[in-house]
Enzyme design. Structure first.
Site, PDB file in Angstrom:
ATOM      1  N   LYS A 204      10.140 -25.532 -40.401  1.00 22.38           N
ATOM      2  CA  LYS A 204       9.921 -26.232 -41.785  1.00 22.38           C
ATOM      3  C   LYS A 204       8.446 -25.939 -42.250  1.00 22.38           C
ATOM      4  O   LYS A 204       7.552 -26.310 -41.492  1.00 22.38           O
ATOM      5  CB  LYS A 204      10.191 -27.656 -41.818  1.00 22.38           C
ATOM      6  CG  LYS A 204      10.202 -28.305 -43.080  1.00 22.38           C
ATOM      7  CD  LYS A 204       9.933 -29.684 -43.139  1.00 22.38           C
ATOM      8  CE  LYS A 204       8.712 -30.193 -43.287  1.00 22.38           C
ATOM      9  NZ  LYS A 204       7.889 -29.824 -44.376  1.00 22.38           N
ATOM     10  N   CYS A 312      -8.407 -28.068 -39.068  1.00 24.30           N
ATOM     11  CA  CYS A 312      -8.302 -28.995 -38.259  1.00 24.30           C
ATOM     12  C   CYS A 312      -9.255 -28.785 -37.314  1.00 24.30           C
ATOM     13  O   CYS A 312      -9.987 -29.805 -36.767  1.00 24.30           O
ATOM     14  CB  CYS A 312      -7.133 -29.275 -37.549  1.00 24.30           C
ATOM     15  SG  CYS A 312      -6.442 -27.535 -36.898  1.00 24.30           S
TER      16      CYS A 312
END
Lengths: 499, 307, 305
Positions: A204, A312
């Site tokens: 996804k 990140c």
């Protein structure tokens, strides 16, 4: 000739500054989009075909640089997720697990090659859908995507060598959820090792950046990858939850926020499902006085302004030794003035668009928080386009450990700078965070590098460099930055059971 | 444009010279090379490059005739293309300075002369100073000296410093460019240290190479020197110029150097006063690109004079 | 909860015979925290019983405060233990084996008192000793198996090494009071972690005696902390404490596993669930069990051309 020892040079006077407002400017150099073919509407890629969602719902994906709609994509519901998982299960049992490992690898090689051939197209779409500068999607993201498939292709028939004394076996169906900051690259990080180890996949992509994953589906089809081996379902958080909660997945791989990572862990509690999580970070980038300062400044820029700071592992906490702090900050501000913010498709753009309105709001809220906390704010004077979501590169000086801008992940081009005096002090501060994804150290002294890199509690440490990635290099966090590794030999393990 | 250092040169604290990381320099250079310079922006850069050129001939076989031809070329780069700038200087050996000076009279083009036992620098201080004085007396506007690399590599930094300062004094009003011969200095750290030494000793320009040693100018080396210039300026307020020389043969590469200059030192340096290309073959490639930008057709060297 | 009847203290086989002879000195079973043997701060005790119900000994019923103290001790010990040389860790693990061997009879008798046959008890103690020797040999080798140099496509030297996860909570298995504990403890400390162990509630005696062995074997204080008490009360603490980096839960109770994993998520503890009906099985000694409580750190360094 007479010589006399020099006194320590005085700091520069305010009158001295490098002026970058030159008569010679760069003309626009936009990458052409003429070769890009996007459909008006994309279904879900299940069992080798694009199918309409049972949910009947679609949502728009837009270009954050001009707020224009690029395409509509399907929003997968619970029934759609189920359909995708069933397809993956069937492909696993009837085709993929029966294939010889070498043949499996050859599919991955094929995929790698096709991506290389279509690199330009992928780069452009990545920049259109996500806002990142074409310089990065072209030179970093897409080449790494191809390299990742190429790297793991070779592992497919060599897994026994990776785990001495063990017989590795695939897990089955992997459910994978990826973020919007490196859409295609994260798809590759997830899919390549999963397939190489003999698993099948339901992926996804992120809600705001689904297009390159859907184009990747075309690659799988062109490579004749058996139907169902990779399924791609689009949607938001609910779609992700439907995938995680599906009882028939054997493995969850998630990259995203620490908060969502914890929710996923709780959802998986009590189940046999394996997982890897790549979550947030607040990396310390540490500059010692004996560092190569000009290269360190470049490392700071790569650390925090790479991909608009939507990274990140960004070096979002800068620690500079006090004896060089003024010089480093001055050089940094100068360097920031040369950063070009604007059209992601322009080849000269250094910093593209913020990925979404929501993210821009979040970044601006943090800038306000930082100012209210009393840190000194600086932002470059570059012009920003009228339409779209933009944030000029920014930094805070005089920040402290107790500031929220130091503690929390901003995920934007905003740097928080603190100074330090001793190794012990900076180590304590650097490790004083629940995160532990990455870190940076800049010094010319070898022993200091090894001391620092071994004492920093983080999964990836860059010494005299920053923001480097390679398929062969394991990536992942300590503490609340994640569980497990992706990339390299270690990246195989989360997709295998070792009997 | 000259700036004789009025005060006594002061030996710098070399322990404070910033270190250089080679891989980091490579990466920065790669970013400059990725800049896409097109259309009017490219034309601007190409014209700028021509105006910054030190057209050079430094051969044992150089003659007055050869130098005159070169001087004419410097004044008339390509008459088929109106309004081109002339080059910044013609660079020759001391014995040909007078010829060049005459050939360039009234053109606004400077005469630069190499000196100090160019290219090796292996001679006595006395000979080097005499060489310099001769070139200046012949009419040289600019002196391109070489440093004593052997002394430098032995760690005799004071010797190198004193020599530069002495040559600077001998230059009088002439501008001093100090050639580090970076191809012989082994490391970027050495290059940065030599740059600092030269600037503190009074260099008006620092220059990469003689053109007689490989590698000559590279973008990596030039970046390190530009950053040294930047730090020196911030520390002292004095502007020092930069001249990469040797190996810059294409317009594309010249533009990449200018991108690097623009994004490292900015407006003040983006002029022939403070930046030069030392080149013998570059001019025609730049001219071909200019004509191509105007006509749309790729060019042949047959249409550009080789002097 | 609270103190139950004061148990007649154990254990030795000879204690039962020879009535009227010398009154034996009984052993006091305490906690092991930070290299010391404190009683529980709660003042509560429970009675360990033989299968036939005979009271064997009173043990501390550890509280969450005891657990907290143990975490503080374990955290304080991380720096030194994780930085100790692999050779030293190997020496200490081997020393534990030596000391255990020397007190073999005592461990056998404790196991027998708790219901094992003499044969099984002997086998369990022997296996525990051998397992410690096994891991003593791994301390300076697993790094060589699991670390690597990665050939990246840029001009960088890139390598990945193992580093201990940090503070590891171990909820030891109920069965195999000694071997179950050793099988989970040894790989964790071999890898440089420090531990808090909740001993088997039904077979706790060996755990406390093992603490004495650890102490005598020069295991630095705080590296291993051993608590006795109930899972009902403490396993949630193991899972929820924010300064614990990993929890090894030996359990086959689905509800307990789920509850632990949910709580452990709050600071992303590495949760490792192990279950076994036979801790002497070969799969319970492996360098991969060391790897369970290791993090992989990857370092990049420029090379230059």
């Amino acid at each position: 000739m007479k010589r006399k020892p020099n006194a320590r040079p005085r700091r520069k006077t305010a009158a001295r500054a490098i002026d970058f407002q030159t008569d010679w400017t760069y003309a626009p150099a936009p990458e052409s989009t003429g070769h890009i073919q996007l459909r008006e509407r994309y279904g879900l890629f299940i069992n080798g075909q694009f199918v309409n969602p049972k949910s009947g719902k679609y949502f728009a994906t837009t270009n954050p640089a001009n707020e224009k709609k690029l395409a509509e994509v399907a929003e997968a519901g619970i029934a759609d997720a189920d359909r995708a998982v069933r397809a993956a299960r069937q492909a696993y049992e009837t085709v993929w697990s029966r294939l010889s490992a070498a043949e499996r690898g050859k599919y991955l090689y094929r995929i790698a090659r096709i991506i290389q051939e279509r690199a330009r197209e992928f780069s452009v779409i990545e920049s259109m859908d996500g806002g990142k500068a074409i310089r990065e999607s072209r030179d970093v993201d897409v080449p790494l995507v191809a390299a990742h498939f190429f790297y793991y292709a070779g592992w497919a028939d060599k897994l026994a060598y990776a785990f001495p004394g063990k017989t590795p076996k695939p897990l089955g169906v992997a459910g994978q959820i990826i973020p919007w900051n490196f859409p295609l690259l994260m798809a590759a990080w997830k899919i390549a090792p999963a397939l190489a180890t003999g698993n099948t996949v339901v992926l996804k992509p992120a809600e705001t950046t689904p297009l390159t994953a859907l184009k990747l589906a075309e690659v799988f089809r062109d490579a004749d990858l058996p139907p169902g081996v990779v399924n791609i379902i689009t949607g938001g958080g609910a779609t992700g939850a439907a995938l995680v909660n599906h009882p028939d997945i054997d493995k969850v791989a998630f990259t995203g926020s620490t908060d969502v990572g914890k929710l996923i862990l709780k959802a998986l509690a009590g189940r046999k499902t394996k997982y890897t999580l790549e979550l947030g970070g607040k990396a310390a980038n540490i500059i010692f006085e004996d560092a190569a300062l000009d290269q360190a400044v470049e490392g700071i820029v790569n650390g925090i302004f790479f991909n608009q700071g939507h990274v990140c592992c960004a070096g979002s906490r800068l620690f500079v030794q006090e004896s060089v702090a003024d010089v480093v900050v001055e050089k940094l501000k100068e360097r920031m003035e040369t950063l070009i913010v604007g059209d992601p498709l322009d080849k000269n753009t250094d910093i593209g668009a913020i990925n979404s309105r929501m993210q821009l709001d979040k970044i601006q809220a943090y800038i306000k928080i930082g100012r209210d906390e009393g840190a000194d704010f600086y932002q470059t004077s570059c012009k920003l386009p009228a339409k779209g979501y933009w944030c000029a590169p920014a930094l805070f000086t005089n920040a402290s450990q107790s500031h929220r801008i130091v503690q929390e992940e901003i995920f934007g081009p905003v740097l928080a700078i603190q100074t330090f005096r001793t190794i012990e002090e900076v180590l304590e501060k650097a490790n004083n965070t629940p995160y532990g994804l990455s870190g940076g150290v800049w010094t010319d002294k070898g022993a200091k590098i090894f001391k620092m890199t071994s004492k920093l509690r983080a999964g990836v440490i860059w010494a005299n460099t920053f923001s480097k990635f390679d398929p062969g290099s394991p990536f992942g966090g300590y503490k609340e930055s994640g569980v497990g590794r992706e990339g390299g030999l270690q990246g195989l393990m989360p997709y295998l059971q070792l009997a | 444009m000259s700036s004789r250092t009025e005060t006594m040169p002061v030996f710098p604290d070399l322990s404070r010279v910033s270190r250089v990381d080679e891989v980091g320099v490579e990466e920065r250079v790669a970013r400059f090379q990725k800049r896409s310079i097109k259309k009017e922006s490219k034309v601007h850069a190409l014209r700028l490059a021509l105006s910054m050129m030190d057209l050079t001939t430094l051969e044992g076989q150089d003659t007055a005739g050869k130098v005159r031809q070169l001087c004419y070329k410097g004044r008339h780069l390509h008459d088929a293309y109106p309004d081109l700038p002339h080059v910044a200087a013609i660079c020759v050996y001391p014995s040909l300075v007078r010829v060049a000076k005459q050939a360039l009279a009234g053109s606004g083009i400077n005469v630069a002369s190499v000196a100090t036992a160019f290219p090796s620098g292996q001679s006595s201080r006395k000979v080097k100073l005499a060489d310099t004085t001769f070139a200046v007396s012949e009419g040289a506007d600019e002196i391109d000296m070489v440093i004593s690399r052997g002394e430098f590599l032995q760690g005799e930094y004071a010797y190198v410093f004193d020599e530069i300062a002495a040559v600077k004094e001998a230059c009088n009003e002439a501008h001093l460019k100090v050639i580090l011969e970076t191809g012989e200095l082994s490391t970027l750290d050495n290059i940065r240290r030599a740059s600092v030494l030269a600037m503190h000793a009074g260099a008006d320009f620092i220059k990469t190479s003689t053109g007689k040693v490989q590698p000559a100018a590279t973008m990596q080396v030039t970046l390190v020197m530009l950053q040294a210039i930047r730090d020196y300026y911030m520390e002292t307020g004095r502007v020092v110029g930069m001249k990469p020389a040797g190996g810059i043969a294409t317009a594309k590469l010249a533009i990449q150097y200018l991108v690097m200059l623009r994004e490292t030192l900015g407006k003040t340096w983006l002029t022939p006063t403070w930046f030069r290309f030392g080149a013998s073959r570059l001019a025609n490639d730049v001219l071909m690109q200019l004509v191509k930008e105007r006509s749309g057709a790729y060019q042949s060297l047959d249409y550009f004079s080789k002097d | 909860m609270g103190t139950t009847e004061h148990a007649k203290q154990p254990v030795p086989a000879e204690a039962g015979s020879g009535a009227g002879k010398r009154l034996p000195i009984l052993k006091t079973y305490k906690l092991y925290i930070g290299g010391k043997f404190p009683r529980t701060e709660s003042g509560r005790y429970f009675t360990a019983r033989a299968p036939n119900g005979t009271a064997l000994a009173n043990l501390c019923l550890s509280s969450r405060k005891d657990f907290r103290e143990a975490v503080v001790a374990a955290r304080a010990a991380v720096e030194k233990w994780s930085n100790a040389t692999a050779y030293l860790r190997g020496q200490i693990l081997y020393r534990i084996a030596e000391m255990l061997e020397g007190r073999r009879a005592q461990f056998v008798s404790e196991l027998v008192a708790q219901g094992s046959t003499e044969t099984d008890a002997t086998a369990e103690v022997d296996a525990s000793i051998d397992r410690l020797v096994y891991y003593a040999g791994w301390t300076d080798k697993f790094q060589q198996i699991f670390s690597c140099v990665n050939p990246v496509s840029t001009s960088h030297f890139n390598f990945s090494v193992c580093e201990p996860t940090g503070v590891v909570g171990i909820v030891a298995p109920e069965a195999d009071g000694l071997l179950g504990l050793v099988s989970n403890l040894a790989p964790a400390i071999a890898g440089g972690n420090t531990c808090i162990v909740l001993a088997s509630n039904t077979r706790p005696l060996c755990a406390v005696t093992l603490a004495e062995v650890l102490h005598a074997a020069d295991v630095p204080g705080g590296v291993v902390n051993i608590l006795t008490g109930t899972r009902d009360e403490l396993s949630a603490q193991f899972a929820s404490h924010m300064d614990v980096n990993a929890v090894i839960l030996c359990s086959s109770d689905a509800a307990e596993i789920q509850a632990t994993q949910i709580k452990a998520a709050d600071n992303l503890k590495r949760t490792i669930v192990r279950q076994s009906s036979d801790w002497s099985a070969p799969e319970h000694q492996s360098p991969y069990l060391i790897l369970d409580t290791q993090e992989i750190k990857t370092t990049w360094h420029p090379i230059g051309s």
